[in-house]
Design an enzyme around this catalytic site. Structure first.
Site, PDB file in Angstrom:
ATOM      1  N   HIS A 170       0.834  -1.201   0.000  1.00 21.19           N
ATOM      2  CA  HIS A 170       0.000   0.000   0.000  1.00 21.19           C
ATOM      3  C   HIS A 170       0.871   1.255   0.000  1.00 21.19           C
ATOM      4  O   HIS A 170       1.207   1.799   1.046  1.00 21.19           O
ATOM      5  CB  HIS A 170      -0.897  -0.029   1.239  1.00 21.19           C
ATOM      6  CG  HIS A 170      -2.040   0.923   1.194  1.00 21.19           C
ATOM      7  ND1 HIS A 170      -3.277   0.607   1.692  1.00 21.19           N
ATOM      8  CD2 HIS A 170      -2.145   2.186   0.714  1.00 21.19           C
ATOM      9  CE1 HIS A 170      -4.099   1.633   1.530  1.00 21.19           C
ATOM     10  NE2 HIS A 170      -3.424   2.604   0.942  1.00 21.19           N
ATOM     11  N   HIS A 196       1.503   5.124  -2.046  1.00 20.60           N
ATOM     12  CA  HIS A 196       1.051   6.139  -3.004  1.00 20.60           C
ATOM     13  C   HIS A 196       2.284   6.824  -3.586  1.00 20.60           C
ATOM     14  O   HIS A 196       3.011   7.509  -2.872  1.00 20.60           O
ATOM     15  CB  HIS A 196       0.146   7.156  -2.319  1.00 20.60           C
ATOM     16  CG  HIS A 196      -1.118   6.558  -1.778  1.00 20.60           C
ATOM     17  ND1 HIS A 196      -2.248   6.399  -2.543  1.00 20.60           N
ATOM     18  CD2 HIS A 196      -1.422   6.065  -0.554  1.00 20.60           C
ATOM     19  CE1 HIS A 196      -3.204   5.839  -1.806  1.00 20.60           C
ATOM     20  NE2 HIS A 196      -2.725   5.616  -0.601  1.00 20.60           N
ATOM     21  N   ARG A 236       1.957   8.764  -6.465  1.00 21.44           N
ATOM     22  CA  ARG A 236       1.395  10.015  -6.993  1.00 21.44           C
ATOM     23  C   ARG A 236       1.598  10.241  -8.484  1.00 21.44           C
ATOM     24  O   ARG A 236       0.870  11.034  -9.073  1.00 21.44           O
ATOM     25  CB  ARG A 236       1.949  11.218  -6.226  1.00 21.44           C
ATOM     26  CG  ARG A 236       1.703  11.204  -4.722  1.00 21.44           C
ATOM     27  CD  ARG A 236       0.249  11.101  -4.370  1.00 21.44           C
ATOM     28  NE  ARG A 236       0.001  11.287  -2.933  1.00 21.44           N
ATOM     29  CZ  ARG A 236      -1.060  10.827  -2.313  1.00 21.44           C
ATOM     30  NH1 ARG A 236      -1.969  10.132  -2.968  1.00 21.44           N
ATOM     31  NH2 ARG A 236      -1.224  11.043  -1.018  1.00 21.44           N
ATOM     32  N   ASN A 268      -4.909   5.821  -7.225  1.00 20.13           N
ATOM     33  CA  ASN A 268      -5.532   7.156  -7.235  1.00 20.13           C
ATOM     34  C   ASN A 268      -4.561   8.226  -7.718  1.00 20.13           C
ATOM     35  O   ASN A 268      -4.217   9.173  -7.017  1.00 20.13           O
ATOM     36  CB  ASN A 268      -6.103   7.497  -5.857  1.00 20.13           C
ATOM     37  CG  ASN A 268      -5.086   7.436  -4.732  1.00 20.13           C
ATOM     38  OD1 ASN A 268      -4.017   6.850  -4.878  1.00 20.13           O
ATOM     39  ND2 ASN A 268      -5.422   8.047  -3.609  1.00 20.13           N
ATOM     40  N   HIS A 317      -5.691  -0.919   5.495  1.00 17.99           N
ATOM     41  CA  HIS A 317      -5.500  -0.123   6.718  1.00 17.99           C
ATOM     42  C   HIS A 317      -6.589  -0.300   7.787  1.00 17.99           C
ATOM     43  O   HIS A 317      -7.266   0.652   8.174  1.00 17.99           O
ATOM     44  CB  HIS A 317      -5.325   1.359   6.388  1.00 17.99           C
ATOM     45  CG  HIS A 317      -6.242   1.919   5.343  1.00 17.99           C
ATOM     46  ND1 HIS A 317      -7.613   1.742   5.349  1.00 17.99           N
ATOM     47  CD2 HIS A 317      -5.968   2.681   4.237  1.00 17.99           C
ATOM     48  CE1 HIS A 317      -8.145   2.370   4.328  1.00 17.99           C
ATOM     49  NE2 HIS A 317      -7.170   2.927   3.635  1.00 17.99           N
ATOM     50  N   ASN A 347      -6.586   9.046   6.877  1.00 17.77           N
ATOM     51  CA  ASN A 347      -7.764   8.229   6.559  1.00 17.77           C
ATOM     52  C   ASN A 347      -7.355   6.763   6.486  1.00 17.77           C
ATOM     53  O   ASN A 347      -6.525   6.405   5.646  1.00 17.77           O
ATOM     54  CB  ASN A 347      -8.326   8.680   5.210  1.00 17.77           C
ATOM     55  CG  ASN A 347      -9.556   7.912   4.781  1.00 17.77           C
ATOM     56  OD1 ASN A 347      -9.916   6.891   5.350  1.00 17.77           O
ATOM     57  ND2 ASN A 347     -10.201   8.391   3.724  1.00 17.77           N
ATOM     58  N   ASP A 400       0.813   2.572   3.759  1.00 19.39           N
ATOM     59  CA  ASP A 400      -0.091   3.635   3.298  1.00 19.39           C
ATOM     60  C   ASP A 400       0.680   4.953   3.173  1.00 19.39           C
ATOM     61  O   ASP A 400       0.199   6.024   3.556  1.00 19.39           O
ATOM     62  CB  ASP A 400      -1.305   3.791   4.219  1.00 19.39           C
ATOM     63  CG  ASP A 400      -2.415   4.634   3.587  1.00 19.39           C
ATOM     64  OD1 ASP A 400      -2.311   4.965   2.384  1.00 19.39           O
ATOM     65  OD2 ASP A 400      -3.381   4.972   4.295  1.00 19.39           O
TER      66      ASP A 400
END
Length: 426
Positions: free
Chosen positions: A54, A56, A58, A88, A228, A274, A301
């Protein structure tokens, strides 16, 4: 080139020379007997290279926060040899073209194995299923699919996705957040949220989605992964599902193992995340569940944000924290030093099991002759004071700035090649 990791202790056990040639461990020799280019590791501990389910990165679209290259640097410095890049991005990784772009950027960077995660729905919109089969068949060979950042809240769509990924042994990784129960939510719902005047984020918003999805996974006979996980109630739902034979796995982040909602009292947006930071009782339940195997993996995350997205009032701030470079230290502080996990168990949670869940055959191997040489060499006796300005990430939103964490990643070997030596990029 033959590489020798001199005098290292695999899993904290007896010292050996790990001899590596052509990217593979070819010998575990007596200390001082291995021949080749020497990397000194006396009194250090060798573990399989860490695998993050997990992350990110970007890119594409938010290169002001992170790129595949800068995220790969942070990962290598954290002892990781593989990361799963969440979907995302802008554009969203919901087609074969975008996931292949991310995968090729990882290949060019060459520091870790970058495995793109494909979106479950088109544009993360939650209305139409994305091209899961095309992403699975692409050069990126996607096996993990997630709308992380948003929940696949439509039960019919979630069922269809779970059914679809069975064709290629994929897994749906759910961001468990019932949207109607978390409208404008800012922090964990409880007595503290009332005192601070912040809209509460109830635990049941996470637990209800997990309960629904484990039943759907059981019904269709598919694999479900819970992103998460953050509450004691969620632990109980996953424990119940596993006892019933449901093929469900779960992850916990380093920050949910260490930090609590009390930090939100500072109104510092560095602690806005989150799912939100929870109570001390939740933290204790998460640690116990990771120790007993109810929670399968630690996943960072890693969520980089540029300065302007965090240096603002709480309500306007972005949610997320950095995690790659500090994950090992937090794992040591919360799980190893208290005696909840030994080195082999930690290697399971941070390497073998995430590789298995993500279906990455080249990662998560035991440190044995014949295994691909993905190795993290750590110094458990060291302590590191976290300085945000010294992180390799393009962003600086670490909640651990100024904190002293135990352990240090000294060397990282990716497919037989050093990416980090003596704590610096090689």
């Amino acid at each position: 080139m033959t590489l020798v990791i001199r005098g290292v202790r695999p899993y904290g056990e007896d010292p050996v020379d790990i001899v590596i040639a052509d990217g593979v461990i070819v010998d575990l020799a007596a200390p001082g007997r291995g021949e080749g280019d020497v990397v000194h590791a006396e009194d250090l501990v060798a573990l399989p290279g860490f695998v993050d389910l997990h992350t990110h990165l970007r890119e594409p679209g938010r290169e002001d926060a992170e790129t595949v290259l800068t995220g790969s640097r942070a990962a290598a410095l954290g002892g990781f040899t593989c990361v799963h890049a969440m979907a995302n991005t802008t554009p969203v990784a919901d087609t074969a073209g975008v996931v292949e772009q991310v995968w090729r950027l990882g290949q060019v960077a060459g520091l870790v194995d970058v495995r793109p995660v494909g979106a479950v729905t088109v544009g993360l919109g939650g209305e139409r299923m994305a091209e899961l089969g095309a992403m699975a068949d692409s050069a990126a060979q996607v096996r993990v699919f997630s709308d992380d950042g948003k929940c696949v809240s439509d039960a019919v769509l979630m069922r269809r996705a779970l059914e679809y990924v069975k064709a290629f042994d994929g897994v749906v990784a759910q961001h468990a957040q019932e949207p109607r129960l978390t409208e404008n939510a800012q922090m964990n719902e409880g007595e503290l949220s009332g005192r601070l005047g912040l809209v509460g984020w109830p635990a049941v918003a996470e637990e209800a989605i997990i309960a629904r999805d484990v039943l759907l996974a059981q019904h269709v006979g598919s694999r479900l992964h819970v992103c998460h996980l953050s509450t004691a109630g969620s632990v109980e739902v996953v424990r119940w599902a596993k006892a019933r034979g449901v093929d469900v796995t779960a992850e916990v982040t380093p920050h949910h193992l260490l930090l609590t909602e009390d930090l939100v009292g500072s109104y510092d947006p560095i602690y806005k995340v989150n799912p939100p930071l929870r109570t001390a009782d939740d933290v204790a339940a998460l640690r116990a569940a990771l120790a007993d195997g109810t929670i399968d993996v630690i996943a960072t995350d890693h969520a980089p944000h540029p300065h302007e997205d965090k240096d603002c009032e709480w309500a306007a701030a972005a949610m997320g924290m950095l995690g790659l470079e500090t994950a090992f230290g937090v794992a040591m502080a919360t799980m190893v030093e208290p005696g909840l996990l030994g080195w082999r168990e930690l290697a399971q949670r941070m390497s073998a099991q995430p590789a298995r869940i993500g279906r990455v055959p080249t990662q998560g191997h035991e440190l044995v002759v014949g295994a691909i040489a993905n190795i993290a060499v750590v110094d458990p006796s060291a302590t590191v004071t976290i300085a945000s300005d010294h992180l390799a990430s393009k962003s600086r939103n670490t909640p651990y700035a100024g904190m002293e964490l135990p352990g240090r990643v000294v060397h990282t070997i990716y497919a037989g090649t050093p990416t980090v030596l003596d704590g610096a990029l090689a």
